[in-house]
Design a protein around this motif. Structure first.
Motif, PDB file in Angstrom:
ATOM      1  N   ASN A  63      37.854  45.417  41.733  1.00 28.76           N
ATOM      2  CA  ASN A  63      36.623  45.322  42.902  1.00 28.76           C
ATOM      3  C   ASN A  63      35.966  45.806  43.395  1.00 28.76           C
ATOM      4  OD1 ASN A  63      35.706  43.411  40.733  1.00 28.76           O
ATOM      5  ND2 ASN A  63      37.377  42.204  41.920  1.00 28.76           N
ATOM      6  N   SER A 114      34.795  39.324  44.911  1.00 26.38           N
ATOM      7  CA  SER A 114      33.973  39.844  44.298  1.00 26.38           C
ATOM      8  C   SER A 114      32.491  39.115  45.347  1.00 26.38           C
ATOM      9  CB  SER A 114      32.954  39.838  42.805  1.00 26.38           C
ATOM     10  OG  SER A 114      33.028  38.923  42.359  1.00 26.38           O
ATOM     11  N   LEU A 115      31.358  38.797  45.231  1.00 27.50           N
ATOM     12  CA  LEU A 115      30.380  38.789  45.755  1.00 27.50           C
ATOM     13  C   LEU A 115      30.571  37.095  45.965  1.00 27.50           C
ATOM     14  CD1 LEU A 115      28.343  40.223  47.333  1.00 27.50           C
ATOM     15  CD2 LEU A 115      26.829  39.630  45.857  1.00 27.50           C
ATOM     16  N   SER A 131      28.897  37.999  51.700  1.00 28.95           N
ATOM     17  CA  SER A 131      30.369  39.057  51.968  1.00 28.95           C
ATOM     18  C   SER A 131      31.519  39.296  50.945  1.00 28.95           C
ATOM     19  CB  SER A 131      31.284  37.787  52.979  1.00 28.95           C
ATOM     20  OG  SER A 131      31.711  36.892  52.920  1.00 28.95           O
ATOM     21  N   ASN A 132      32.232  40.256  50.937  1.00 30.00           N
ATOM     22  CA  ASN A 132      32.918  40.256  50.080  1.00 30.00           C
ATOM     23  C   ASN A 132      33.893  39.567  50.338  1.00 30.00           C
ATOM     24  OD1 ASN A 132      32.201  43.220  49.522  1.00 30.00           O
ATOM     25  ND2 ASN A 132      32.165  42.804  47.798  1.00 30.00           N
ATOM     26  N   ILE A 174      26.962  46.351  45.316  1.00 29.39           N
ATOM     27  CA  ILE A 174      27.043  45.368  45.704  1.00 29.39           C
ATOM     28  C   ILE A 174      27.982  45.329  47.158  1.00 29.39           C
ATOM     29  CG2 ILE A 174      29.509  43.343  44.928  1.00 29.39           C
ATOM     30  CD1 ILE A 174      28.639  43.611  42.538  1.00 29.39           C
ATOM     31  N   LYS A 175      28.557  46.404  47.017  1.00 26.25           N
ATOM     32  CA  LYS A 175      28.740  46.817  48.675  1.00 26.25           C
ATOM     33  C   LYS A 175      28.298  47.118  49.850  1.00 26.25           C
ATOM     34  CE  LYS A 175      33.576  47.334  48.158  1.00 26.25           C
ATOM     35  NZ  LYS A 175      33.982  46.563  47.290  1.00 26.25           N
ATOM     36  N   GLN A 188      33.117  32.832  44.427  1.00 25.41           N
ATOM     37  CA  GLN A 188      32.454  34.405  43.385  1.00 25.41           C
ATOM     38  C   GLN A 188      31.799  34.036  42.031  1.00 25.41           C
ATOM     39  OE1 GLN A 188      35.952  33.231  45.124  1.00 25.41           O
ATOM     40  NE2 GLN A 188      36.770  34.917  44.270  1.00 25.41           N
ATOM     41  N   ALA A 242      26.593  42.966  50.429  1.00 27.57           N
ATOM     42  CA  ALA A 242      27.513  43.039  51.414  1.00 27.57           C
ATOM     43  C   ALA A 242      27.641  42.554  52.657  1.00 27.57           C
ATOM     44  CB  ALA A 242      29.389  43.222  50.847  1.00 27.57           C
ATOM     45  N   SER A 291      31.354  48.370  41.859  1.00 31.27           N
ATOM     46  CA  SER A 291      30.905  47.272  41.161  1.00 31.27           C
ATOM     47  C   SER A 291      30.991  48.703  39.786  1.00 31.27           C
ATOM     48  CB  SER A 291      29.703  46.850  41.293  1.00 31.27           C
ATOM     49  OG  SER A 291      28.137  47.939  41.015  1.00 31.27           O
ATOM     50  N   GLY A 306      33.477  44.335  38.870  1.00 27.32           N
ATOM     51  CA  GLY A 306      34.409  45.171  39.352  1.00 27.32           C
ATOM     52  C   GLY A 306      34.204  45.979  38.590  1.00 27.32           C
ATOM     53  N   GLU A 365      39.718  42.549  50.098  1.00 31.91           N
ATOM     54  CA  GLU A 365      39.951  43.717  49.451  1.00 31.91           C
ATOM     55  C   GLU A 365      40.402  43.813  48.040  1.00 31.91           C
ATOM     56  OE1 GLU A 365      39.334  47.769  52.266  1.00 31.91           O
ATOM     57  OE2 GLU A 365      42.360  46.411  52.284  1.00 31.91           O
TER      58      GLU A 365
END
Lengths: 290, 797
Positions: free
Chosen positions: B191, B163-164, B155-156, B145-146, B171, B149, B194, B187, B159
């Motif tokens: 999160n 999530s996405l 994007s996320n 998922i990162k 999300q 992003a 993932s 997450g 922090e």
């Protein structure tokens, strides 16, 4: 091998240090726009009470009060009276003014505000029509004792909800004659039903409904001596929609006092040329002997 | 509906004139060492300039016009195979085995060089898992998922908060499919990581626009994840030890026939143990050595069993189980108060699928699956404020709240290639959703050392709400010429709940046209419907999605999206460039009313505490530059976007910016292979700060209110400081004498320790009763991770 061991040990320490969140100062700039503010109430018992002033920046030590404001009360387009200036920038109606239900009134407030370096006075005229809602009587109220010591009660309050939006607020007071909790002690004249239970009739629109207050404590201690109350006075407030929305929005906890992740409430605004609400409510009081 | 079917028939008719006598070349494409199917491997005929890719079972199908073909078979991380096949006049099956790249990567390929087969579906991104190894990550844990992003338009949320977020969607609007089953919680660890264990993944397809008709149920994106099947030839394992978590993966054949294989992967964290080393533990709080403890643990298990009856019949059973536990313990001796809060999130998936090749150009995929997602909060508070006589009174309160969503689903899908120009997919799927938005029990007790003064117990349970969702779909991938292809389809979906029946037609279209020696034009249009609403709440920083169904007075969410873009492949430079614009309209959105009083338990009465019929609008431009091959490879993406919402009766019914209305998102990533052993990577990300609602003043000395009153007048009127950070990693890989591969990687998350706040708040001032000092109100921000170095040690055996 030795180097790798030290590297791992070093990284463990670093990781353990940085896996907690940290609180820091910030140079974040909160938006601020000075706005005239007017919050007024018209109620069946006390007539009119209006505060006029301004909002102030978050970290300012300034007061919201402004000098030179005026407020008048109107019925349709007919002038009724200028409200009387009271302490703390609050204006009240004359004692002989009694508002009538379902009749249109309006407040007109003039708020002088400085507009910049030259402190040039600029008056904002805030005006809004308001109507006093009908008084809703309490049909029946009773208590049930919830423990053997009879120090906890459930209070049941029965009403017939009229058709249309009705917001409800309650003031439940407990009294014991000839004690610190005597009924005769005067309350705050500027009291508004802002705190306490606040609800509306979404779930019982136009129907008979019984409100229940559970486990109300009727025992107090003075010098370790137990005092059981002998009277409960219930005041039922019927709030207009703007009043209900304002109370609801102002009751949200502020950041820093609880969950900082909370989503803040948008203050319900009903006024043009300013910020605030002219709200109305009616009240009905019922006494219960214990 | 009729118009759409007529359009499909017309498209089929238009291409029939080209049909000549033909035969089918088909088969599986396997890893030569493990016999695992290579999903998405491409087969390209250089003579006719046509090609195809292996489906989610590794099966390919190429229609030939009685001519010889020169096939090039390729897959990322494997050696290309070239096959010269003479003219054939009957259907032929050829299974192809690709050997992995020869040695430790000295040449990295992380894309699909020299073929555009994968990009026929505009809006689709095939996420190269190979690239995951090079992208720096939190605690060294590779994360899909990162990696998504950093794509443009994605994007996320921020922090630890979401999530996405895809092209202006929320999300809850992304569908995550794991071996056919829907995953609701994606997450771990706030999160940061993932739930998709990278060691168990085989293929990840991501759609952010132009969704094929076979996908439905979400508005903004689809992530289709396939597990690996496991090595069919020999036992194999991988152990990966990191500072935050560790993984173990085992796989191999069952029996000696090579027909059955298994994969088992387990992952767990020990962050709480690491914290304990720094003196941060529940025991330290109980012993008054610390006032607060925050602890986090998680684990997950992935398992898959594959049985091949023969080349034409295969059975797959997949299992996923995950659990997250967050604990916050506080002891305030000054206030004589102790609290212990636990949050548990659990996920369970089971899916069984059966794949059958009916004929050389006709196959069936059918299955059932079960998905369970639950969240539970346990709150314990004990305090002593009063006394009874000279005995202290202890007030003890326990409050447990939970919610869950349980799905049981079944589907049957068919693939059919009538001729070289068409690839048809059609099928049916149905799901029974069981929504439980709120379950709670509580107990409250006041007592002294020798008597109970007050006791109250109770439970509140919402009824389970059922939703019956079903859909039929048909889509056709049409290749008019080698330069023009279209994926056209329609999905007819329905939902029954609360004695209300909803039905929608969802047309889908994706088109790709290549101007020879110039560039490619991509265009998509799609209507999507989402029958499940997710109400987002936030409890002590943990995002919590509570899933509820569409009801009589809560309509399904819908979205209409169009996009248009151009793409160019600079083959000499191994660089792909694309530029795309999109416009999306969202309808019937819902969210909690901001002033819903959390103290009154909004979850139990959620229907009275939500805003409905909201509208949204999102539009923007996306730019991507991607270098896929060479010692240096990387990508750069930029998104310029606008994203608004509107609800009647809220914010004076005016349009307001969505929380994640981010004007600029920029990501750049690069990886460099220094030598056969060393590889370094860096990722820099920049996002415009997210929106938040801040007070634009306060009321002071207003007699109606007891305290100062903050004034919030506009929704999302402020912007957080811009978010940016740099992540670095270095990996050293070595082949040991016994043939095992050992790798050691060092990651530094947020290398220059940028203090990215996750929220900002006004900290109330107070007067120190001893010194009489007046502490004024202050503006504070909370930062989750200033910098996080970590290492991982992995061994392939």
């Amino acid at each position: 091998m030795k180097n790798i061991f030290f590297l791992i040990a070093f990284l463990i320490v670093i990781t353990s240090l940085f896996t907690n969140c940290i609180e820091t100062d910030t140079d974040f700039e909160l938006p601020f726009e000075q706005t005239p503010v007017a919050i007024g109430f018209l109620d069946s018992m006390n007539g009119a009470r209006v505060f006029v002033g301004k909002n102030v920046a978050i970290f300012s030590k300034d007061s919201s009060a402004v000098k030179g404001a005026t407020v008048s009360l109107w019925s349709e387009e007919s002038f009724i009276e200028n409200l009387i200036f009271l302490d703390k920038n609050v204006f009240i109606s004359s004692p002989n003014f009694k508002p009538l239900p379902n009749k249109n009134y309006s407040f007109r407030a003039t708020v002088p505000l400085p507009t910049g370096l030259g402190q040039v006075r600029k008056d904002s005229l805030i005006s809004e029509k308001i109507t006093l809602p009908t008084t809703i009587p309490i049909k029946k109220a009773y208590v049930r004792y919830m423990n053997q010591r009879k120090t906890l009660v459930n209070i049941y309050i029965q009403i017939d909800d009229p058709v249309g939006f009705n917001g409800y607020s309650f003031n439940v007071q407990r009294f014991k004659k000839d004690t610190l909790f005597d009924d005769e002690i005067a309350g705050n004249p500027l009291y508004i039903p802002f705190n306490g239970i606040l609800t509306n009739d979404r779930e019982f629109q136009g129907l008979e409904h019984t409100f229940v207050f559970e486990n109300v404590n009727i025992e107090e201690f003075v010098n370790r001596r137990s005092i059981l109350m002998d009277k409960i006075k219930i005041t039922l407030f019927n709030l207009s929609k703007p009043t209900y929305d304002l109370f609801q929005s102002l009751r949200t906890p502020e950041p820093g006092t609880g969950d900082p992740f909370f989503e803040p409430t948008i203050i319900s605004n009903q006024l043009k040329n300013g910020l605030g609400v002219f709200g109305t409510y009616s009240s009905f009081t019922y006494e219960l002997r214990l | 509906m009729k118009k759409t079917i007529l359009l499909l028939m017309l498209l089929v008719a238009l291409t029939r004139s080209n049909i000549t006598a033909q035969s089918t070349l088909s088969g599986y494409i396997y890893d030569a060492q493990s016999s695992e199917p290579l999903i998405g491997a491409t087969v390209f005929d250089s003579l006719s300039q046509t090609g195809t890719s292996a489906n989610e079972f590794g099966y390919y199908r190429l229609l030939l016009k009685n001519k010889g073909v020169s096939l090039q078979v390729s897959y990322v991380g494997y050696q290309n195979q070239n096959l010269l096949i003479p003219p054939i006049n009957q259907d032929t099956i050829i299974n192809i085995f690709l050997p992995p790249s020869v040695s430790l990567a000295t040449l990295t390929v992380v894309g699909n060089k020299d073929n555009n087969i994968e990009t026929i579906q505009a809006g689709k991104v095939n996420v190269p898992l190979e690239r995951l190894k090079g992208i720096p990550s939190v605690g060294g844990e590779r994360d899909i998922i990162k990696a998504l992003a950093i794509l443009p338009g994605v994007s996320n949320g921020g922090e630890g908060t979401s999530s996405l977020l895809v092209r202006g969607g929320g999300q809850d609007q992304n569908q995550f499919i794991l071996d056919g089953a829907t995953v609701y919680n994606t997450g771990h660890l706030l999160n940061f990581i993932s739930v998709f264990n990278p060691d168990a993944l085989k293929k990840v397809d991501f759609y952010k626009g132009g969704f094929p008709a076979r996908f439905g149920g979400r508005l903004s994106s689809v992530m289709d994840v396939t597990f690996r099947e496991g090595n069919k030839q020999k036992f194999q394992g991988n152990v990966d030890v990191g500072l935050i978590n560790s993984k173990l993966t085992l796989e191999g054949p069952i029996g000696e026939t090579g027909k059955t294989s298994y994969l088992f992967a387990i992952r767990t964290t020990y962050l709480d143990i690491i914290q304990g080393l720094a003196g941060n533990s529940p025991r330290a709080v109980r012993k008054n050595k610390k006032e607060t403890f925050q602890g986090y643990t998680f684990f997950d298990i992935n398992a898959k069993l594959t049985h091949e009856f023969n080349d034409k019949n295969k059975l797959y059973v997949s299992y996923y189980e995950g659990l997250d536990r967050f604990r916050l313990m506080q002891k305030d001796n000054g206030r004589r108060e102790f609290s212990d809060f636990k949050n548990l999130i659990s996920n369970r998936l089971i899916s069984a699928r059966y794949y059958k090749i009916i004929s050389s150009n006709f196959s069936m995929n059918t299955g059932i699956n079960y998905s369970y997602n639950a969240s539970k909060n346990k709150n314990y508070l004990i305090s002593q404020y009063n006394s009874f006589g000279n005995k202290p009174i202890l007030d003890e309160n326990q409050d447990n709240r939970s919610n869950y969503l349980k799905d049981i689903a079944g589907f049957i899908k068919f693939d059919y290639s009538p001729n070289v120009h068409h690839f048809l997919r059609f099928g049916f799927e149905g799901t029974v959703h069981n929504y439980q938005a709120h379950l709670s029990d509580y107990s409250s007790r006041s007592y002294t050392s020798d008597s109970t003064l007050f006791q109250l117990n109770g439970a509140l349970t919402n009824p389970i709400l059922r939703g019956y969702e079903s859909a039929v779909f048909v889509e056709d991938e049409i290749n008019f010429t080698k330069n023009l292809s279209i994926n056209a389809g329609v999905r007819a979906s329905s939902f029954y709940s609360d004695k209300t029946f909803y039905k929608y037609i969802e047309p889908r279209l994706a088109m790709r046209y290549t101007i020879p020696n110039w560039f490619t034009i991509n265009a998509t249009a799609a209507r999507t419907v989402q029958y499940s609403h997710a109400l987002l709440s936030n409890e002590i920083g943990l995002d919590k999605l509570i899933w509820v169904p569409s009801l009589k007075n809560l309509k399904p969410q819908t979205a209409n999206q169009v996009s248009l873009g151009i793409a160019k492949q600079l083959k000499n430079w191994n660089i792909d460039i694309s530029l795309e614009g999109y416009y999306k309209r969202l309808q019937n959105l819902s969210q909690f009313i901001f002033y819903a009083d959390f103290g009154e338990n909004i979850y139990q009465n959620w229907q009275q505490n939500i805003l409905k019929n909201g509208r949204g609008e999102a539009y923007g431009f996306e730019f991507l530059l991607n270098k896929t091959e060479g010692r240096f490879n990387g990508m750069m993406s930029y998104t310029l976007s606008w994203n608004n919402r509107q609800f009647d009766g809220f914010n004076e019914s005016k349009v307001f910016p969505f929380k994640y209305d981010r004007r600029h998102i920029f990501n750049t990533y690069g990886s460099y292979q220094i030598s056969g052993k060393w590889k370094i990577g860096a990722l820099w990300t920049y996002n415009t700060g997210f929106r938040l609602t801040t007070p634009n003043g306060q009321l002071v000395d207003v007699p109606f209110f007891e305290n100062k009153q903050l004034l919030y007048t506009k929704v999302n009127n402020s912007k957080m400081p811009d978010y940016h950070r740099l992540d670095l990693n270095a990996t050293h890989e070595k082949k040991l004498k016994n043939g095992h591969i050992r790798s050691l990687s060092i990651n530094v998350y947020n290398a220059y320790s940028r203090l990215n706040p996750i929220f900002i708040y006004v900290k109330k001032g107070y007067t120190n009763f001893i010194t009489k000092e007046v502490i004024p109100d202050e503006l504070k921000s909370i930062v989750l991770l200033p910098i996080l170095p970590s290492f991982n040690y992995a061994l392939n055996f």
